[in-house]
Design a protein around this motif. Structure first.
Motif, short mmCIF file in Angstrom:
data_model
loop_
_atom_site.label_atom_id
_atom_site.label_comp_id
_atom_site.label_asym_id
_atom_site.label_seq_id
_atom_site.Cartn_x
_atom_site.Cartn_y
_atom_site.Cartn_z
N ASP A 59 0.98 -1.39 0.01
CA ASP A 59 0.07 0.01 -0.12
C ASP A 59 0.85 1.14 0.00
OD1 ASP A 59 -3.01 -0.86 0.54
OD2 ASP A 59 -1.65 -1.98 1.90
N GLY A 60 0.33 2.30 -0.70
CA GLY A 60 1.28 3.48 -0.69
C GLY A 60 1.16 4.16 -1.74
N HIS A 61 1.92 5.20 -2.25
CA HIS A 61 1.97 5.90 -3.50
C HIS A 61 3.27 6.61 -3.40
CE1 HIS A 61 0.81 9.69 -1.04
NE2 HIS A 61 1.37 10.24 -1.95
N THR A 62 3.77 6.59 -4.77
CA THR A 62 5.03 7.06 -5.21
C THR A 62 5.12 7.69 -6.35
OG1 THR A 62 7.41 6.56 -5.65
CG2 THR A 62 5.74 4.95 -6.15
N SER A 63 5.89 8.92 -6.63
CA SER A 63 5.75 9.86 -7.80
C SER A 63 6.98 9.75 -8.89
CB SER A 63 5.36 11.02 -7.17
OG SER A 63 6.26 11.84 -6.76
N ALA A 64 6.65 10.48 -9.79
CA ALA A 64 7.79 10.53 -10.97
C ALA A 64 8.46 9.13 -11.33
CB ALA A 64 8.85 11.61 -10.19
N VAL A 65 7.55 8.34 -11.75
CA VAL A 65 8.31 7.19 -12.12
C VAL A 65 8.26 7.12 -13.64
CG1 VAL A 65 8.10 4.54 -12.27
CG2 VAL A 65 7.23 5.83 -10.18
N GLU A 76 8.69 14.14 -21.16
CA GLU A 76 8.28 12.74 -21.31
C GLU A 76 7.50 12.42 -20.37
OE1 GLU A 76 9.44 11.09 -23.67
OE2 GLU A 76 10.93 12.40 -24.60
N HIS A 77 6.67 11.31 -20.52
CA HIS A 77 5.75 10.80 -19.55
C HIS A 77 6.22 10.27 -18.24
CE1 HIS A 77 1.61 10.67 -20.56
NE2 HIS A 77 1.75 10.05 -22.08
N LEU A 78 5.78 10.77 -17.03
CA LEU A 78 6.06 10.09 -15.92
C LEU A 78 5.00 9.63 -15.18
CD1 LEU A 78 8.42 12.96 -14.30
CD2 LEU A 78 9.16 10.91 -15.75
N ALA A 79 4.86 8.96 -13.95
CA ALA A 79 3.42 8.70 -13.68
C ALA A 79 3.60 8.34 -12.02
CB ALA A 79 3.21 7.06 -14.07
N GLU A 80 2.60 8.82 -11.50
CA GLU A 80 2.55 8.44 -10.03
C GLU A 80 1.73 7.15 -9.71
OE1 GLU A 80 1.49 11.47 -6.59
OE2 GLU A 80 -0.41 10.93 -7.43
N LEU A 81 2.32 6.57 -8.83
CA LEU A 81 1.84 5.05 -8.59
C LEU A 81 0.95 5.06 -7.17
CD1 LEU A 81 3.93 4.14 -10.84
CD2 LEU A 81 4.65 2.53 -9.72
N HIS A 82 -0.16 4.82 -7.47
CA HIS A 82 -1.07 4.47 -6.22
C HIS A 82 -1.35 2.89 -6.13
CE1 HIS A 82 -2.42 8.57 -5.23
NE2 HIS A 82 -1.87 8.88 -6.33
#
Length: 377
Positions: free
Chosen positions: A152-158, A201-207
């Motif tokens: 569980d959690g979230h992390t950004s700029a992947v 460029e595409h990055l993504a925040e993961l939830h």
């Protein structure tokens, strides 16, 4: 200390130069003129050429279809890729693949790594954490539930998360240990929200909400995350060096042709001094990069752990590449901001690299903590 490159490393470098020779930085729309991502996908034709020339398996064992080389060779290739702003997840895929080779169960490595070497799989890593300032493993929790792991959690700029087949996510357990989870992009409970880097460029925040993984997909051996983090940080320094060197070359060519008062501006003392300062920056970036790459390649001892050398390299890379592109913009005058000229693209990529894995101040703090806890005598 001998920093002479081996014949195999030199061969990888020459191959990279040939592969990247036809890549142009302005093959996609300008990030300054694009609201979202500059492209929907990474450069797949270039990715295929990297696979055909064995550069995707550069650091993998021959048993997995790789060349069996080391992080130094990878940094040489990354340096060349940054000169042309190559839009491929080469650093992330190579760093995760080498980490899997060193720390993952044999069945996981056997199943994934040959496909990486053939260019069939793209890997990336969630190394930024929530903000880029806190350690990445603190952004996600991992706990055991019978025979499965729950995250569980979230992390950004992947980076490249929208296109990666697997995402390596560090997480912390209730006991305070760090594990490395390998998430398929379509894993239930994993949601990706679009983000964009300064380079367009595409990055993504993961939830992650109750993401459940089999034990084979979670590496809980000591040092797995440290290995991945060190590879990513050192590779980022190599990218910054290659970008900075290309920008200084562009500046030298421009100031050598641009004339004022009947003379090339490169002959003016103020211009020459600024260019010389940036050359010194690049040489410092280079020597600290190879020191860091040598430490993680050889596991050689030193007064400080390898993290100290990596922190020094990252400080120089972040500060140095910023100074190089800012001086280049200044010496180019208004021409440097012209969106038909590629310099502004290098500036946008440099800012992304400067902030990747944390700004210089964060690594200065890391270095200070290491100096405070390790005797240099």
């Amino acid at each position: 200390m001998d920093f002479t490159f081996t014949e195999e490393q030199q061969a990888a470098l020459e191959t990279a130069k040939a592969v990247f020779a036809d890549v142009t930085p302005d093959a996609v729309p300008s990030p300054a003129l694009t609201l979202g991502a500059v492209a929907d996908d990474y450069d797949r034709p270039l990715w295929a050429r990297l696979a055909d020339t064995d550069l995707l398996g550069l650091v993998l064992d021959p048993a997995h279809g790789g060349a069996g080389l080391d992080p130094i060779a990878l940094c040489l290739v990354l340096r060349e890729s940054a000169r042309v702003l190559a839009r491929v997840p080469l650093l992330e895929t190579s760093a995760v693949a080498l980490t899997l080779q060193r720390h993952a169960p044999a069945e996981t490595s056997t199943a994934l790594l040959p496909r990486v070497a053939r260019g069939e799989l793209v890997l990336t890593a969630a190394a930024h954490g929530r903000t880029g300032h806190d350690p990445a493993p603190l952004a996600v929790t991992a706990r055991r539930d019978e025979n499965r792991w729950i995250l569980d959690g979230h992390t950004s700029a992947v980076p490249w998360a929208r296109h990666a087949d697997h995402i390596a996510v560090p997480a912390h357990t209730p006991e305070g240990h760090t594990v490395l989870a390998l998430l398929p992009r379509e894993q239930p409970g994993l949601t990706l929200h679009d983000q964009y880097g300064t380079h367009g460029e595409h990055l993504a925040e993961l939830h992650l909400d109750d993401v459940r993984l089999d034990p084979a997909d979670v590496i809980d051996t000591e040092g797995a995350w440290e290995t991945l983090h060190q590879l990513l940080a050192t590779g980022t320094c190599a990218l910054a060096l290659g970008l900075g060197e290309q920008v200084l070359t562009m500046t030298s060519e421009y100031t050598g042709k641009r004339e004022q008062f009947g003379h090339p501006v490169a002959t003016f003392q103020a211009v020459a001094v600024q260019a010389a300062d940036r050359y010194i920056d690049l040489r410092a970036m280079e020597v600290t990069l190879w020191q860091a790459a040598w430490r993680i390649t050889t596991d050689a001892g030193g007064p400080l752990p390898a993290a100290g050398d990596i922190a020094i390299a990252k400080i120089w890379a972040a500060e140095g590449v910023r100074r190089v592109v800012q001086t280049a913009q200044h010496l180019h005058g208004g021409f440097g901001a012209d969106t038909d000229y590629p310099l502004h693209r290098y500036h946008a990529w440099a800012k992304h690299l400067e902030l990747a894995l944390g700004p210089a101040a964060q690594h200065e703090e890391t270095l200070g903590d290491l100096l405070a806890t390790h005797s240099l005598t």
